[in-house]
Design an enzyme around this catalytic site. Structure first.
Site, PDB file in Angstrom:
ATOM      1  N   THR A 153       0.823  -1.270  -0.187  1.00  0.00           N
ATOM      2  CA  THR A 153       0.207   0.455   0.153  1.00  0.00           C
ATOM      3  C   THR A 153       0.934   1.265  -0.180  1.00  0.00           C
ATOM      4  O   THR A 153       1.807   1.149   0.122  1.00  0.00           O
ATOM      5  CB  THR A 153      -0.825   0.349   1.195  1.00  0.00           C
ATOM      6  OG1 THR A 153       0.356   0.214   2.746  1.00  0.00           O
ATOM      7  CG2 THR A 153      -1.744  -1.200   1.378  1.00  0.00           C
ATOM      8  N   GLU A 205      -5.314  -3.503  -1.964  1.00  0.00           N
ATOM      9  CA  GLU A 205      -5.792  -4.626  -0.965  1.00  0.00           C
ATOM     10  C   GLU A 205      -7.092  -5.859  -2.414  1.00  0.00           C
ATOM     11  O   GLU A 205      -7.416  -6.735  -1.400  1.00  0.00           O
ATOM     12  CB  GLU A 205      -7.071  -4.435   0.110  1.00  0.00           C
ATOM     13  CG  GLU A 205      -5.953  -4.231   1.278  1.00  0.00           C
ATOM     14  CD  GLU A 205      -5.769  -2.663   1.473  1.00  0.00           C
ATOM     15  OE1 GLU A 205      -5.459  -2.058   2.146  1.00  0.00           O
ATOM     16  OE2 GLU A 205      -6.000  -1.904  -0.051  1.00  0.00           O
ATOM     17  N   LYS A 261     -17.064  15.987   9.544  1.00  0.00           N
ATOM     18  CA  LYS A 261     -18.430  16.188  10.047  1.00  0.00           C
ATOM     19  C   LYS A 261     -18.994  17.025  10.636  1.00  0.00           C
ATOM     20  O   LYS A 261     -17.876  17.816  11.665  1.00  0.00           O
ATOM     21  CB  LYS A 261     -17.976  14.769  11.040  1.00  0.00           C
ATOM     22  CG  LYS A 261     -17.598  13.455  10.662  1.00  0.00           C
ATOM     23  CD  LYS A 261     -16.913  12.631  11.881  1.00  0.00           C
ATOM     24  CE  LYS A 261     -15.827  11.007  10.769  1.00  0.00           C
ATOM     25  NZ  LYS A 261     -15.493  11.397   9.832  1.00  0.00           N
ATOM     26  N   TRP A 293     -23.010  14.918   7.755  1.00  0.00           N
ATOM     27  CA  TRP A 293     -21.509  14.575   7.469  1.00  0.00           C
ATOM     28  C   TRP A 293     -21.902  15.237   5.998  1.00  0.00           C
ATOM     29  O   TRP A 293     -22.767  15.457   5.238  1.00  0.00           O
ATOM     30  CB  TRP A 293     -21.395  12.667   6.800  1.00  0.00           C
ATOM     31  CG  TRP A 293     -20.945  11.452   7.631  1.00  0.00           C
ATOM     32  CD1 TRP A 293     -21.099  12.888   8.842  1.00  0.00           C
ATOM     33  CD2 TRP A 293     -21.063  10.925   7.575  1.00  0.00           C
ATOM     34  NE1 TRP A 293     -20.402  11.710   9.646  1.00  0.00           N
ATOM     35  CE2 TRP A 293     -20.829  10.487   9.169  1.00  0.00           C
ATOM     36  CE3 TRP A 293     -21.086  10.183   6.781  1.00  0.00           C
ATOM     37  CZ2 TRP A 293     -20.626   9.377   9.817  1.00  0.00           C
ATOM     38  CZ3 TRP A 293     -20.859   8.458   6.695  1.00  0.00           C
ATOM     39  CH2 TRP A 293     -20.755   7.651   8.020  1.00  0.00           C
TER      40      TRP A 293
END
Length: 556
Positions: A189, A335, A443, A448
């Site tokens: 990653t 992944e 937030k 949101w």
């Protein structure tokens, strides 16, 4: 009752022999300063067998890790195919990581042989003092004597020439019969938080993934395709493009280090490229070059799949309207091998509905199961509105990280499902829309705000080249959005103009109060906006932030 079917393992070696025999005339074209050089699939298959013999001569006789520090070129593709087929594991090293991260991944993977492009040999030599396990360095192309000496470390390592090493080997090799679940390739990653984490793909997972990638609901490759592999082989398994091309017989155009808009457009025109894979930031530059040079014929190009980060709808529409090129949204991550979805609209979708499907991240692949987990831990419905963190599982989804026992890392997995960290929704017919990364969603006052939605909307303004939005602390609302804007060339949009533009396109309370104008948005090693850097620069006072009086209305 068990089936009567033969149990033949899915192995990379089968790709080599299949492509070299069934599609011997398909090409691998590598771009160079002096023009393209070409090899047939039959040539590549022969070199893969020579490579396997060369690996044995270097002591690679099992599942040892073999590193590659290379651009996209024919030789890297040969490693991609031949190293796993020989029974070893190819570790594609991300050349854009920070030096200390490169050292970490080489040592963590325990690379003993590393293949390096000559144009990257000098920076790679600087790492070797800290990578004691590396015993052999194989250089693709000539290097000056002083660089060769640095690579050799005064005799501590052996340095070889790629072509000479292969030419000294026989072109026959008996491929070992391996367990299809053994490791074949590994990518790390990008390490935006903590050290990079290793993902090990199996022969089985790669072939299943590549079969999906080649199909009509993904890249749609065939023997007539000419695929431009802009996405690096070291980036998230190259989106399956290398293996999918071997399956379908699609010729592959490799740009090597020539990743600027001008040479890429030249490749498309001269090689009659039909499809490709790239990241949004690069395609923005390609669009600008095409707009500035309408005389260049890129009519062969049908579609380009974009991933790595969300593609602004404005970029999709610009390619479609001005150049007749389809930008396909794809979603995935290191992944997930990486493709989990591709945004091909269902048959019959027209008008606004068609573009809604195109703007989404796409429809789930057969072998990718998905679920949405809400903030309260409950599973959310596929109704196109309910949101939650996207969790996935399937035969090409990782179930762990290589040699990773950090408890925080284990939290990435939930009862056999991978927690992607993406917040999104799913329609009843399986189309995924990502609204934000869990770590990037803003937030504000109990609500949101999607940073991606604000970015995409801002990048639809003609005066904006790039825009990144991050949440920053706010005394009253907890967090509020900060918009960081790169003006388009020759443009000077002001805050009032951009705020008024947003007011008609997003909810009033989502419009940012804080604005900064920069010449470039910092990016990660894989071309994503590096929002942690932006947040740090804001905290340090390194950004000049504008807070116009008009913005106070948003806070009321």
């Amino acid at each position: 009752m068990r089936s009567t079917m033969q149990n033949v393992p899915l192995l990379t070696s089968r790709l080599i022999e299949y492509a070299g025999t069934v599609y011997p005339g398909s090409e691998v074209v590598t771009w160079g300063a002096g023009g393209p050089r070409r090899s047939s699939f039959a040539d590549v298959a022969r070199d893969c067998r020579r490579l396997a013999n060369a690996l044995r001569s270097l002591g690679v006789d099992g599942d040892q890790r073999v590193g590659s520090f290379m651009w996209n070129n024919e030789e890297h593709l040969e490693l991609y195919l031949g190293v796993p087929a020989a029974g070893a594991v190819l570790h594609t090293i991300n050349i854009r990581l920070f030096p200390q991260q490169m050292v970490y991944v080489v040592n963590h993977a325990e690379d003993r042989v590393v293949f390096v492009d000559n144009s990257l040999a000098q920076p790679f030599s600087a790492l070797l003092e800290h990578t004691p396990l590396v015993e052999h360095v194989v250089v693709n192309g000539p290097v000056p004597d002083e660089v060769r000496q640095a690579l050799g470390g005064d005799g501590r390592r052996q340095v070889h020439d790629y072509r000479a090493l292969l030419d000294a080997q026989p072109d026959t090799f008996d491929w070992p019969v391996l367990d299809e679940n053994d490791g074949a390739l590994m990518c790390y990653t990008s390490g935006t938080t903590g050290n990079p984490k290793g993902v090990v793909y199996s022969h089985r997972s790669n072939l299943l993934h590549a079969t999906f990638c080649a199909g009509s609901n993904s890249l749609g490759l065939s023997q007539a395709s000419r695929a431009l592999a802009v996405v690096p082989l070291f980036h998230a398994n190259a989106w399956g493009l290398a293996y999918a091309s071997m399956i379908s017989g699609a010729s592959v155009i490799m740009p090597d280090r020539f990743l600027q808009p001008e040479p890429l457009v030249a490749m498309i025109a001269s090689e009659r490229v039909t499809c490709g894979g790239a990241v949004p930031t690069l395609m923005t530059g390609v669009l600008d070059h095409l707009d500035a040079h309408p005389e260049i014929d890129v009519s062969s190009l049908n579609n380009v799949i974009i991933g790595g980060s969300a593609c602004p709808p404005a970029l999709m529409h610009a390619f479609h309207d001005r150049h007749g090129i389809t930008i396909l949204h794809g979603w995935g991550m290191t992944e997930t091998s990486p493709l989990g979805t591709v945004a091909i609209p269902p048959i019959g979708a027209e008008g606004e509905e068609y573009w809604e499907y195109r703007h989404s991240q796409g429809r789930l692949a057969l072998h990718v199961e998905a679920r949405l987990i809400g903030a309260d831990g409950t599973r959310q419905p596929w109704d196109g509105e309910s949101v939650g963190e996207v969790e996935v599982r399937g035969p090409w989804i990782t179930g762990s990280y290589f040699r990773e026992d950090d408890p925080a890392t284990q939290e990435k997995f939930d009862d056999g499902w991978l927690r992607t960290g993406d917040i999104g929704s799913l329609t009843p017919d399986g189309y995924l829309t990502i609204s934000d990364r869990a770590k990037d969603v803003i937030k504000s006052g109990g609500e949101w705000i999607s940073s991606i939605d604000l970015e995409n909307t801002l990048m639809g303004h003609p005066g904006v080249q790039e825009a990144s939005v991050v949440g920053v602390p706010d005394d009253k609302w907890g967090e509020r959005p900060l918009a960081v804007v790169v003006p388009a060339e020759g443009q000077q949009p002001d805050v009032t103009e951009l705020r008024d533009y947003l007011e008609t396109r997003v909810a009033h309370w989502q419009v940012p109060e804080r604005w900064a104008f920069v010449t470039e948005v910092p990016k990660t090693s894989v071309g994503k906006f590096d929002k942690k850097v932006l947040r740090a620069r804001y905290a340090e006072g390194a950004l000049t932030v504008l807070l116009p009086e008009k913005a106070e209305r948003t806070l009321s």
